[in-house]
Motif scaffolding. Structure first.
Motif, PDB file in Angstrom:
ATOM      1  N   SER A   1      -2.337   8.685   7.048  1.00 19.05           N
ATOM      2  CA  SER A   1      -3.558   7.978   7.306  1.00 19.05           C
ATOM      3  C   SER A   1      -3.512   6.835   6.755  1.00 19.05           C
ATOM      4  O   SER A   1      -3.748   6.100   5.509  1.00 19.05           O
ATOM      5  CB  SER A   1      -4.705   8.694   6.501  1.00 19.05           C
ATOM      6  OG  SER A   1      -5.848   8.025   6.845  1.00 19.05           O
TER       7      SER A   1
ATOM      8  N   ASP B   1      -8.397  -5.716  -5.149  1.00 16.65           N
ATOM      9  CA  ASP B   1      -9.478  -6.766  -5.059  1.00 16.65           C
ATOM     10  C   ASP B   1     -10.441  -6.548  -6.414  1.00 16.65           C
ATOM     11  O   ASP B   1     -11.061  -7.457  -6.905  1.00 16.65           O
ATOM     12  CB  ASP B   1     -10.641  -6.450  -3.882  1.00 16.65           C
ATOM     13  CG  ASP B   1      -9.778  -7.038  -2.663  1.00 16.65           C
ATOM     14  OD1 ASP B   1      -8.692  -7.744  -2.787  1.00 16.65           O
ATOM     15  OD2 ASP B   1     -10.295  -6.659  -1.373  1.00 16.65           O
TER      16      ASP B   1
ATOM     17  N   ARG C   1      -4.427   1.719   3.092  1.00 18.08           N
ATOM     18  CA  ARG C   1      -4.516   0.369   3.270  1.00 18.08           C
ATOM     19  C   ARG C   1      -5.940  -0.002   2.582  1.00 18.08           C
ATOM     20  O   ARG C   1      -6.016  -1.006   1.806  1.00 18.08           O
ATOM     21  CB  ARG C   1      -4.359  -0.142   4.753  1.00 18.08           C
ATOM     22  CG  ARG C   1      -3.064  -0.348   5.124  1.00 18.08           C
ATOM     23  CD  ARG C   1      -2.758  -1.326   6.160  1.00 18.08           C
ATOM     24  NE  ARG C   1      -3.626  -1.012   7.393  1.00 18.08           N
ATOM     25  CZ  ARG C   1      -3.354  -0.194   8.505  1.00 18.08           C
ATOM     26  NH1 ARG C   1      -1.940   0.221   8.317  1.00 18.08           N
ATOM     27  NH2 ARG C   1      -4.251   0.181   9.513  1.00 18.08           N
ATOM     28  N   ARG C   2      -6.820   0.542   3.074  1.00 20.54           N
ATOM     29  CA  ARG C   2      -8.614   0.150   2.409  1.00 20.54           C
ATOM     30  C   ARG C   2      -8.554   0.518   1.075  1.00 20.54           C
ATOM     31  O   ARG C   2      -8.817  -0.370   0.286  1.00 20.54           O
ATOM     32  CB  ARG C   2      -9.274   1.098   3.485  1.00 20.54           C
ATOM     33  CG  ARG C   2     -10.850   0.859   2.789  1.00 20.54           C
ATOM     34  CD  ARG C   2     -11.695   1.900   3.531  1.00 20.54           C
ATOM     35  NE  ARG C   2     -11.343   3.229   3.528  1.00 20.54           N
ATOM     36  CZ  ARG C   2     -11.660   3.850   2.547  1.00 20.54           C
ATOM     37  NH1 ARG C   2     -12.083   3.680   1.647  1.00 20.54           N
ATOM     38  NH2 ARG C   2     -11.372   5.219   2.694  1.00 20.54           N
ATOM     39  N   GLN C   3      -7.965   1.667   0.626  1.00 17.16           N
ATOM     40  CA  GLN C   3      -8.132   2.023  -0.920  1.00 17.16           C
ATOM     41  C   GLN C   3      -7.185   1.204  -1.700  1.00 17.16           C
ATOM     42  O   GLN C   3      -7.777   0.828  -2.901  1.00 17.16           O
ATOM     43  CB  GLN C   3      -7.689   3.665  -1.044  1.00 17.16           C
ATOM     44  CG  GLN C   3      -8.582   4.360  -0.511  1.00 17.16           C
ATOM     45  CD  GLN C   3      -8.164   6.139  -0.797  1.00 17.16           C
ATOM     46  OE1 GLN C   3      -8.344   6.394  -1.862  1.00 17.16           O
ATOM     47  NE2 GLN C   3      -7.861   6.677   0.451  1.00 17.16           N
TER      48      GLN C   3
ATOM     49  N   ARG D   1      -4.525   3.776   7.717  1.00 17.20           N
ATOM     50  CA  ARG D   1      -5.803   2.835   7.384  1.00 17.20           C
ATOM     51  C   ARG D   1      -6.428   3.210   6.315  1.00 17.20           C
ATOM     52  O   ARG D   1      -6.870   2.275   5.659  1.00 17.20           O
ATOM     53  CB  ARG D   1      -6.550   3.006   8.831  1.00 17.20           C
ATOM     54  CG  ARG D   1      -8.047   2.240   8.905  1.00 17.20           C
ATOM     55  CD  ARG D   1      -8.572   2.291   9.900  1.00 17.20           C
ATOM     56  NE  ARG D   1      -7.952   2.153  11.312  1.00 17.20           N
ATOM     57  CZ  ARG D   1      -8.707   2.137  12.418  1.00 17.20           C
ATOM     58  NH1 ARG D   1      -9.847   2.819  12.714  1.00 17.20           N
ATOM     59  NH2 ARG D   1      -7.923   1.898  13.429  1.00 17.20           N
ATOM     60  N   SER D   2      -6.623   4.496   5.879  1.00 17.84           N
ATOM     61  CA  SER D   2      -7.149   4.789   4.604  1.00 17.84           C
ATOM     62  C   SER D   2      -6.624   4.222   3.469  1.00 17.84           C
ATOM     63  O   SER D   2      -7.383   3.795   2.584  1.00 17.84           O
ATOM     64  CB  SER D   2      -7.428   6.247   4.665  1.00 17.84           C
ATOM     65  OG  SER D   2      -8.064   6.648   3.523  1.00 17.84           O
TER      66      SER D   2
ATOM     67  N   ARG E   1      -6.172  -1.989  -1.018  1.00 21.53           N
ATOM     68  CA  ARG E   1      -7.011  -3.154  -1.042  1.00 21.53           C
ATOM     69  C   ARG E   1      -8.110  -3.258  -1.821  1.00 21.53           C
ATOM     70  O   ARG E   1      -8.321  -4.253  -2.709  1.00 21.53           O
ATOM     71  CB  ARG E   1      -7.343  -3.597   0.226  1.00 21.53           C
ATOM     72  CG  ARG E   1      -8.247  -4.925   0.573  1.00 21.53           C
ATOM     73  CD  ARG E   1      -7.603  -6.017  -0.289  1.00 21.53           C
ATOM     74  NE  ARG E   1      -6.362  -6.671   0.261  1.00 21.53           N
ATOM     75  CZ  ARG E   1      -5.700  -7.301  -0.394  1.00 21.53           C
ATOM     76  NH1 ARG E   1      -6.100  -7.962  -1.508  1.00 21.53           N
ATOM     77  NH2 ARG E   1      -4.622  -7.805   0.308  1.00 21.53           N
ATOM     78  N   ALA E   2      -8.986  -2.347  -1.963  1.00 21.11           N
ATOM     79  CA  ALA E   2     -10.253  -1.961  -2.690  1.00 21.11           C
ATOM     80  C   ALA E   2      -9.739  -2.162  -4.249  1.00 21.11           C
ATOM     81  O   ALA E   2     -10.284  -2.863  -5.171  1.00 21.11           O
ATOM     82  CB  ALA E   2     -10.831  -0.787  -2.588  1.00 21.11           C
TER      83      ALA E   2
ATOM     84  N   TYR F   1       0.990  -1.239   0.134  1.00 17.36           N
ATOM     85  CA  TYR F   1      -0.066  -0.053  -0.090  1.00 17.36           C
ATOM     86  C   TYR F   1       0.798   1.230   0.026  1.00 17.36           C
ATOM     87  O   TYR F   1       0.330   2.313  -0.497  1.00 17.36           O
ATOM     88  CB  TYR F   1      -0.793   0.103   1.182  1.00 17.36           C
ATOM     89  CG  TYR F   1      -0.412   0.425   2.446  1.00 17.36           C
ATOM     90  CD1 TYR F   1      -0.230   1.583   2.841  1.00 17.36           C
ATOM     91  CD2 TYR F   1      -0.054  -0.752   3.509  1.00 17.36           C
ATOM     92  CE1 TYR F   1       0.130   2.194   3.834  1.00 17.36           C
ATOM     93  CE2 TYR F   1       0.480  -0.334   4.601  1.00 17.36           C
ATOM     94  CZ  TYR F   1       0.461   1.121   5.047  1.00 17.36           C
ATOM     95  OH  TYR F   1       1.046   1.275   6.328  1.00 17.36           O
TER      96      TYR F   1
END
Length: 250
Positions: free
Chosen positions: A117, A130, A122-124, A119-120, A126-127, A94
């Motif tokens: 940030s 995926d 990592r989330r983006q 966490r943000s 990963r999205a 990330y």
């Protein structure tokens, strides 16, 4: 989505590009082919803002633009994945996706001290992975732990997260094995299905035949042919590249 016409570039006495043109359409894969020295690399760099052309015009979504730097290309929605991938081995997945575009925290007092940030991001990241069906050991895994195919797909995920509309791929499977090549080809198809215009620079004729909708052939710094793949035998493309076939007027 993008139309480049009569792009030319020279370095003193050396003519790198004499007359190059191409039209990219949304939701298609457009191959760019030619022998070594045909001008593909310079043309690619002019479309990605790494090289400023001496002359010619560039239109994106009907608006004339001038790309003087890679930042101009990024602002226009163009992301380029070069052969070296521009990944940092010691950073994780990330962090590489957000390299140079890191997000700062907006939470409480943290926003005043420039904390990232994570966490943000990592989330983006990963999205994006995926969505393209890209499997990697972990979003926190360092790049040096990844295979060549995983590294290529990671660079492509970064491209789609930031490029959005136009993605240029420079020989994306050149150093990959059969299984990793198949993985990258599937990701390219998913980019196309998302409505992205993909420019694929390649020497792999079988791959071109499998996934390209259109092809542009370059020779000696010039665009010599534009073809729809469905109507063009691969042997004709090879003949145009080598000079065995003289191009008809397009």
């Amino acid at each position: 989505m993008l139309r480049a016409e009569h792009i030319a570039k020279r370095y003193e006495a050396v003519v790198a590009l004499a007359d190059a043109s191409i039209t990219l359409r949304a939701g298609t894969v457009h191959g760019l082919v030619g022998d070594n020295g045909a001008g593909k690399s310079t043309f690619l760099k002019s479309l990605s803002g790494a090289v400023h052309a001496d002359s010619g015009s560039l239109v994106i979504d009907g608006e004339a633009v001038v790309l003087r730097t890679p930042h101009d290309a990024l602002a226009a929605g163009i992301e380029t994945v070069y052969q070296d991938l521009a990944l940092v081995d010691t950073m994780n997945a990330y962090q590489n996706v957000f390299l140079g575009r890191e997000e700062l925290s907006r939470a409480g007092i943290l926003r005043f001290f420039g904390f990232l940030s994570d966490r943000s991001m990592r989330r983006q990241a990963r999205a994006a992975l995926d969505e393209l069906g890209i499997g990697i050991p972990s979003i926190k895994a360092s790049v040096k732990q990844m295979s060549g195919g995983q590294r290529q797909c990671l660079a492509m995920a970064r491209a789609i997260l930031w490029g959005k509309r136009i993605v240029i791929l420079d020989e994306p499977t050149a150093a990959l094995g059969v299984r990793e090549t198949a993985q990258v080809v599937e990701v390219i198809k998913k980019l196309r299905d998302r409505g992205v215009a993909v420019l694929l620079v390649t020497h792999n004729m079988a791959q071109l035949e499998e996934i390209a909708d259109y092809v542009t052939v370059m020779r000696l710094g010039r665009t010599i042919a534009h073809r729809e793949m469905v109507d063009t035998p691969i042997n004709d493309i090879v003949g145009l590249i080598t000079g065995a076939i003289r191009p008809a007027a397009d």
